[in-house]
Design an enzyme around this catalytic site. Structure first.
Site, PDB file in Angstrom:
ATOM      1  N   SER A 144       0.845  -1.190   0.000  1.00 30.81           N
ATOM      2  CA  SER A 144       0.000   0.000   0.000  1.00 30.81           C
ATOM      3  C   SER A 144       0.879   1.238   0.000  1.00 30.81           C
ATOM      4  O   SER A 144       1.990   1.226   0.563  1.00 30.81           O
ATOM      5  CB  SER A 144      -0.900   0.021   1.237  1.00 30.81           C
ATOM      6  OG  SER A 144      -1.571   1.267   1.372  1.00 30.81           O
ATOM      7  N   TYR A 157      -1.629  -0.434  10.268  1.00 30.82           N
ATOM      8  CA  TYR A 157      -1.718  -0.774   8.844  1.00 30.82           C
ATOM      9  C   TYR A 157      -0.473  -0.309   8.098  1.00 30.82           C
ATOM     10  O   TYR A 157       0.130  -1.063   7.316  1.00 30.82           O
ATOM     11  CB  TYR A 157      -2.968  -0.129   8.256  1.00 30.82           C
ATOM     12  CG  TYR A 157      -3.241  -0.504   6.812  1.00 30.82           C
ATOM     13  CD1 TYR A 157      -3.787  -1.742   6.503  1.00 30.82           C
ATOM     14  CD2 TYR A 157      -2.968   0.383   5.779  1.00 30.82           C
ATOM     15  CE1 TYR A 157      -4.048  -2.099   5.187  1.00 30.82           C
ATOM     16  CE2 TYR A 157      -3.218   0.039   4.463  1.00 30.82           C
ATOM     17  CZ  TYR A 157      -3.759  -1.202   4.176  1.00 30.82           C
ATOM     18  OH  TYR A 157      -4.005  -1.543   2.861  1.00 30.82           O
TER      19      TYR A 157
END
Length: 252
Positions: A144, A157
């Protein structure tokens, strides 16, 4: 046709990647935690043109379960030539207030789970030459942009995805001698169930779009295109240890 394993294949990006690769002619093993989602995704992959599709329920945080799942894939479809690691979760919250349990579930799934699956897949590729695929095989991890650029409220995350990028690079270096290429794809926000945890917050969709020069969100097809490129030995056979951003110019 060669076999590809896709983790997190029941929903979101993993599901889109599994269907897209099935349409390309791959034999596809879909791995995920929820049987109902996996069964639906497997039917979708078959409808996309997949000839040999198998769904295997597994919690990627469980090392014994991961080994068993990959053994099932090998028995049913043969050793994999490719692996796409897409299983992921997130917990949103300020770092000062983030419960340790939330940190654990994100890191255990997104990073430890990715490692266990990459290790299991690579062991089969090393042991059996990637099922006849040219070279030892190819692994693509779905990272990501949050692992490359700090995003407030995403401590767990972002840390998991940053770790996944470095894990990709280390495995690329170690497994090159076996002919296994290891790369990552780092999309910006994608309009999936996971992405909508952020996008549906008041004002967030507009704010994020304002940061992206191409003025749109990434789509599952954008990510699929990057995965296809990295798996293609003719197009990317000399590409390993890379993290390909799919962000519409966000990091530019």
């Amino acid at each position: 046709m060669p076999t590809v394993v896709v983790t997190g294949a029941g929903r979101g990006l993993g599901r889109a990647v599994a269907s897209g690769l099935a349409a390309d002619g791959w034999d596809v093993a879909l791995l995920g935690r929820t049987p109902e989602d996996l069964d639906s995704a497997a039917r979708e992959a078959e409808e996309a043109g997949g000839i040999r599709v198998v769904a295997v329920t597994v919690d990627v945080r469980d090392s014994a379960a991961v080994e068993a799942a990959f053994a099932t894939v090998r028995r049913v479809l043969g050793p994999p030539a490719a692996l796409v690691v897409s299983a992921g979760v997130q917990r949103i919250g300020a770092a000062l207030d983030l419960p340790a349990a939330d940190w654990d579930v994100v890191l255990d799934t997104n990073l430890t789970g990715a490692f266990l699956c990459m290790q299991a897949g690579a062991r089969l590729m090393v042991g059996e030459g990637g099922g006849g695929h040219a070279g030892g095989g190819s692994i693509v991890a779905i990272a990501s942009v949050a692992g490359l650029t700090a995003v407030a409220g995403r401590a767990a995350y972002a840390a998991s995805k940053a770790g996944l990028v470095m894990l990709t690079r280390v495995c690329a270096v170690e497994w090159a001698e076996h002919g296994i290429r290891v790369n990552a794809v780092a999309p910006t926000f994608v309009d999936t169930d996971l992405g909508r945890q952020t996008l549906d917050c008041p004002g967030e969709r507009e704010r994020i779009l304002g940061l992206i020069p191409l003025r749109r969100l990434a789509t599952p097809q954008d990510v699929l295109g990057a995965v296809r490129f990295l798996l293609d030995e003719r197009a990317a056979g000399f590409v390993t240890g890379e993290c390909l951003t799919v962000d519409g110019g966000l990091r530019a």
